[in-house]
Write a protein that holds these residues in place. Structure first.
Motif, PDB file in Angstrom:
ATOM      1  N   PRO A   1       0.825  -1.209   0.000  1.00  0.00           N
ATOM      2  CA  PRO A   1       0.000   0.000   0.000  1.00  0.00           C
ATOM      3  C   PRO A   1       0.858   1.258   0.000  1.00  0.00           C
ATOM      4  O   PRO A   1       1.955   1.271   0.547  1.00  0.00           O
ATOM      5  N   LEU A   2       0.334   2.290  -0.600  1.00  0.00           N
ATOM      6  CA  LEU A   2       1.042   3.547  -0.759  1.00  0.00           C
ATOM      7  C   LEU A   2       0.052   4.686  -0.572  1.00  0.00           C
ATOM      8  O   LEU A   2      -1.085   4.610  -1.031  1.00  0.00           O
ATOM      9  N   LEU A   3       0.484   5.723   0.102  1.00  0.00           N
ATOM     10  CA  LEU A   3      -0.307   6.939   0.222  1.00  0.00           C
ATOM     11  C   LEU A   3       0.427   8.029  -0.538  1.00  0.00           C
ATOM     12  O   LEU A   3       1.651   8.138  -0.447  1.00  0.00           O
ATOM     13  N   ALA A   4      -0.309   8.830  -1.285  1.00  0.00           N
ATOM     14  CA  ALA A   4       0.285   9.948  -2.024  1.00  0.00           C
ATOM     15  C   ALA A   4      -0.447  11.217  -1.621  1.00  0.00           C
ATOM     16  O   ALA A   4      -1.667  11.221  -1.458  1.00  0.00           O
ATOM     17  N   SER A   5       0.317  12.288  -1.467  1.00  0.00           N
ATOM     18  CA  SER A   5      -0.291  13.576  -1.159  1.00  0.00           C
ATOM     19  C   SER A   5       0.236  14.618  -2.141  1.00  0.00           C
ATOM     20  O   SER A   5       1.399  14.610  -2.513  1.00  0.00           O
ATOM     21  N   ALA A   6      -0.671  15.483  -2.573  1.00  0.00           N
ATOM     22  CA  ALA A   6      -0.338  16.555  -3.511  1.00  0.00           C
ATOM     23  C   ALA A   6      -0.436  17.875  -2.770  1.00  0.00           C
ATOM     24  O   ALA A   6      -1.330  18.060  -1.937  1.00  0.00           O
ATOM     25  N   HIS A   7       0.466  18.813  -3.106  1.00  0.00           N
ATOM     26  CA  HIS A   7       0.561  20.030  -2.313  1.00  0.00           C
ATOM     27  C   HIS A   7       0.545  21.282  -3.179  1.00  0.00           C
ATOM     28  O   HIS A   7       0.797  21.236  -4.377  1.00  0.00           O
ATOM     29  N   GLU A   8       0.284  22.409  -2.528  1.00  0.00           N
ATOM     30  CA  GLU A   8       0.204  23.691  -3.220  1.00  0.00           C
ATOM     31  C   GLU A   8       1.524  24.075  -3.858  1.00  0.00           C
ATOM     32  O   GLU A   8       1.567  24.781  -4.862  1.00  0.00           O
ATOM     33  N   SER A   9       2.629  23.577  -3.324  1.00  0.00           N
ATOM     34  CA  SER A   9       3.959  23.897  -3.848  1.00  0.00           C
ATOM     35  C   SER A   9       4.316  23.053  -5.077  1.00  0.00           C
ATOM     36  O   SER A   9       5.447  23.104  -5.529  1.00  0.00           O
ATOM     37  N   CYS A  11       4.611  19.958  -5.014  1.00  0.00           N
ATOM     38  CA  CYS A  11       5.334  18.815  -4.469  1.00  0.00           C
ATOM     39  C   CYS A  11       4.382  17.620  -4.316  1.00  0.00           C
ATOM     40  O   CYS A  11       3.232  17.783  -3.938  1.00  0.00           O
ATOM     41  N   ILE A  12       4.901  16.446  -4.619  1.00  0.00           N
ATOM     42  CA  ILE A  12       4.180  15.200  -4.391  1.00  0.00           C
ATOM     43  C   ILE A  12       4.965  14.425  -3.348  1.00  0.00           C
ATOM     44  O   ILE A  12       6.184  14.283  -3.459  1.00  0.00           O
ATOM     45  N   ARG A  13       4.270  13.954  -2.345  1.00  0.00           N
ATOM     46  CA  ARG A  13       4.918  13.138  -1.321  1.00  0.00           C
ATOM     47  C   ARG A  13       4.300  11.749  -1.333  1.00  0.00           C
ATOM     48  O   ARG A  13       3.086  11.611  -1.350  1.00  0.00           O
ATOM     49  N   LEU A  14       5.175  10.735  -1.336  1.00  0.00           N
ATOM     50  CA  LEU A  14       4.747   9.344  -1.278  1.00  0.00           C
ATOM     51  C   LEU A  14       5.077   8.802   0.104  1.00  0.00           C
ATOM     52  O   LEU A  14       6.214   8.944   0.570  1.00  0.00           O
ATOM     53  N   TRP A  15       4.089   8.188   0.739  1.00  0.00           N
ATOM     54  CA  TRP A  15       4.202   7.722   2.109  1.00  0.00           C
ATOM     55  C   TRP A  15       3.959   6.221   2.171  1.00  0.00           C
ATOM     56  O   TRP A  15       3.142   5.692   1.437  1.00  0.00           O
ATOM     57  N   SER A  16       4.649   5.564   3.093  1.00  0.00           N
ATOM     58  CA  SER A  16       4.329   4.164   3.371  1.00  0.00           C
ATOM     59  C   SER A  16       3.048   4.138   4.199  1.00  0.00           C
ATOM     60  O   SER A  16       2.647   5.159   4.771  1.00  0.00           O
ATOM     61  N   ILE A  17       2.413   2.992   4.298  1.00  0.00           N
ATOM     62  CA  ILE A  17       1.185   2.870   5.061  1.00  0.00           C
ATOM     63  C   ILE A  17       1.433   3.092   6.564  1.00  0.00           C
ATOM     64  O   ILE A  17       0.541   3.431   7.310  1.00  0.00           O
ATOM     65  N   GLN A  18       2.712   2.955   6.984  1.00  0.00           N
ATOM     66  CA  GLN A  18       3.069   3.210   8.381  1.00  0.00           C
ATOM     67  C   GLN A  18       3.264   4.705   8.652  1.00  0.00           C
ATOM     68  O   GLN A  18       3.484   5.103   9.786  1.00  0.00           O
ATOM     69  N   GLY A  19       3.217   5.521   7.612  1.00  0.00           N
ATOM     70  CA  GLY A  19       3.354   6.968   7.777  1.00  0.00           C
ATOM     71  C   GLY A  19       4.757   7.487   7.570  1.00  0.00           C
ATOM     72  O   GLY A  19       5.044   8.647   7.876  1.00  0.00           O
ATOM     73  N   ASN A  20       5.643   6.680   7.018  1.00  0.00           N
ATOM     74  CA  ASN A  20       7.013   7.114   6.738  1.00  0.00           C
ATOM     75  C   ASN A  20       7.092   7.738   5.347  1.00  0.00           C
ATOM     76  O   ASN A  20       6.557   7.182   4.388  1.00  0.00           O
ATOM     77  N   LEU A  21       7.780   8.863   5.242  1.00  0.00           N
ATOM     78  CA  LEU A  21       7.969   9.518   3.954  1.00  0.00           C
ATOM     79  C   LEU A  21       8.926   8.689   3.107  1.00  0.00           C
ATOM     80  O   LEU A  21      10.053   8.439   3.505  1.00  0.00           O
ATOM     81  N   MET A  22       8.466   8.254   1.925  1.00  0.00           N
ATOM     82  CA  MET A  22       9.294   7.437   1.035  1.00  0.00           C
ATOM     83  C   MET A  22       9.977   8.286  -0.031  1.00  0.00           C
ATOM     84  O   MET A  22      11.105   8.030  -0.409  1.00  0.00           O
ATOM     85  N   LYS A  23       9.266   9.302  -0.547  1.00  0.00           N
ATOM     86  CA  LYS A  23       9.802  10.091  -1.659  1.00  0.00           C
ATOM     87  C   LYS A  23       9.098  11.441  -1.683  1.00  0.00           C
ATOM     88  O   LYS A  23       7.913  11.546  -1.391  1.00  0.00           O
ATOM     89  N   GLU A  24       9.842  12.445  -2.056  1.00  0.00           N
ATOM     90  CA  GLU A  24       9.321  13.788  -2.237  1.00  0.00           C
ATOM     91  C   GLU A  24       9.829  14.293  -3.577  1.00  0.00           C
ATOM     92  O   GLU A  24      11.038  14.255  -3.819  1.00  0.00           O
ATOM     93  N   LEU A  25       8.945  14.691  -4.468  1.00  0.00           N
ATOM     94  CA  LEU A  25       9.398  15.117  -5.789  1.00  0.00           C
ATOM     95  C   LEU A  25       8.576  16.265  -6.347  1.00  0.00           C
ATOM     96  O   LEU A  25       7.470  16.534  -5.891  1.00  0.00           O
ATOM     97  N   ASP A  42      -3.660   4.201 -11.171  1.00  0.00           N
ATOM     98  CA  ASP A  42      -4.371   3.093 -11.788  1.00  0.00           C
ATOM     99  C   ASP A  42      -4.543   2.003 -10.730  1.00  0.00           C
ATOM    100  O   ASP A  42      -3.998   2.093  -9.627  1.00  0.00           O
ATOM    101  N   ILE A  43      -5.291   0.942 -11.050  1.00  0.00           N
ATOM    102  CA  ILE A  43      -5.573  -0.076 -10.037  1.00  0.00           C
ATOM    103  C   ILE A  43      -4.345  -0.883  -9.657  1.00  0.00           C
ATOM    104  O   ILE A  43      -4.295  -1.466  -8.585  1.00  0.00           O
ATOM    105  N   PHE A  44      -3.318  -0.918 -10.505  1.00  0.00           N
ATOM    106  CA  PHE A  44      -2.099  -1.658 -10.206  1.00  0.00           C
ATOM    107  C   PHE A  44      -1.024  -0.775  -9.568  1.00  0.00           C
ATOM    108  O   PHE A  44       0.063  -1.228  -9.313  1.00  0.00           O
ATOM    109  N   THR A  45      -1.318   0.487  -9.360  1.00  0.00           N
ATOM    110  CA  THR A  45      -0.402   1.469  -8.794  1.00  0.00           C
ATOM    111  C   THR A  45       0.903   1.528  -9.573  1.00  0.00           C
ATOM    112  O   THR A  45       1.994   1.566  -9.003  1.00  0.00           O
ATOM    113  N   LYS A  46       0.788   1.536 -10.890  1.00  0.00           N
ATOM    114  CA  LYS A  46       1.960   1.717 -11.749  1.00  0.00           C
ATOM    115  C   LYS A  46       2.024   3.140 -12.274  1.00  0.00           C
ATOM    116  O   LYS A  46       3.094   3.653 -12.573  1.00  0.00           O
TER     117      LYS A  46
END
Length: 173
Positions: A1-9, A11-25, A42-46
């Motif tokens: 599982p992956l959580l993604a957040s989009a921001h006003e700047s 920036c896209i942040r990808l988070w693990s399901i445990q809440g750890n930041l995996m990537k910021e781009l 997409d449904i396969f998260t590709k």
């Protein structure tokens, strides 16, 4: 599982399901995307899609990164960027079976696009039927003037970098 957040700047942040930041781009395409207002996968998260306040859609390939996020060779690739609306994108959805992306904007329009090349099929409410198989005749919505931009493989996205040495006042200089 992956959580993604989009921001006003943008920036896209990808988070693990445990809440750890995996990537910021950040996007690197030639068009400034502005604040991000929508995202989906997409449904396969590709594939990750982002929509912006300026009406741009950006397609990211995240498959290799998710296979092994610790391997630095596995990068997230920005593949495609196009202007879908003249105003803010409020929602988007990818339909894998038909290879179609639906986008919605504050202008009240809902539009269909080819998922891999950003080709415009039309808008909901138009008089003609959608022709999803013919991508040979390039058309654009009346309020958009830019064709989609395919991002070259050699390009690399901009990752948000932390300053190793913060700026300091040097009175001698």
């Amino acid at each position: 599982p992956l959580l993604a957040s989009a921001h006003e700047s943008s920036c896209i942040r990808l988070w693990s399901i445990q809440g750890n930041l995996m990537k910021e781009l950040l996007p690197f395409s030639e068009h400034p995307s502005g604040p991000l207002t929508a995202l989906c996968t997409d449904i396969f998260t590709k594939i990750l899609l982002t929509g912006s306040k300026e009406g741009y859609i950006i397609r990211w390939n995240i498959a290799s990164f998710l296979e092994d996020s610790r391997n630095r060779k596995n990068k997230i690739k920005e593949e495609l960027c196009w202007r879908a609306h003249a105003t803010e994108v409020v929602d988007l959805f990818i339909e894998e079976e038909k290879n179609v992306i639906a986008t919605a904007s504050v202008d009240g329009s809902v539009r269909l696009w080819h998922a891999r090349i950003g080709y415009y099929f039309g808008y909901f409410g138009q008089a003609r039927k959608f022709e999803l198989s013919d991508t040979s005749r390039l058309i654009l919505p009346s309020d958009v003037k830019d064709f989609s931009a395919i991002i070259k493989e050699e390009s690399q996205h901009m990752e948000k970098m932390q300053a190793i040495y913060p700026l300091r006042l040097d009175r001698d200089k």
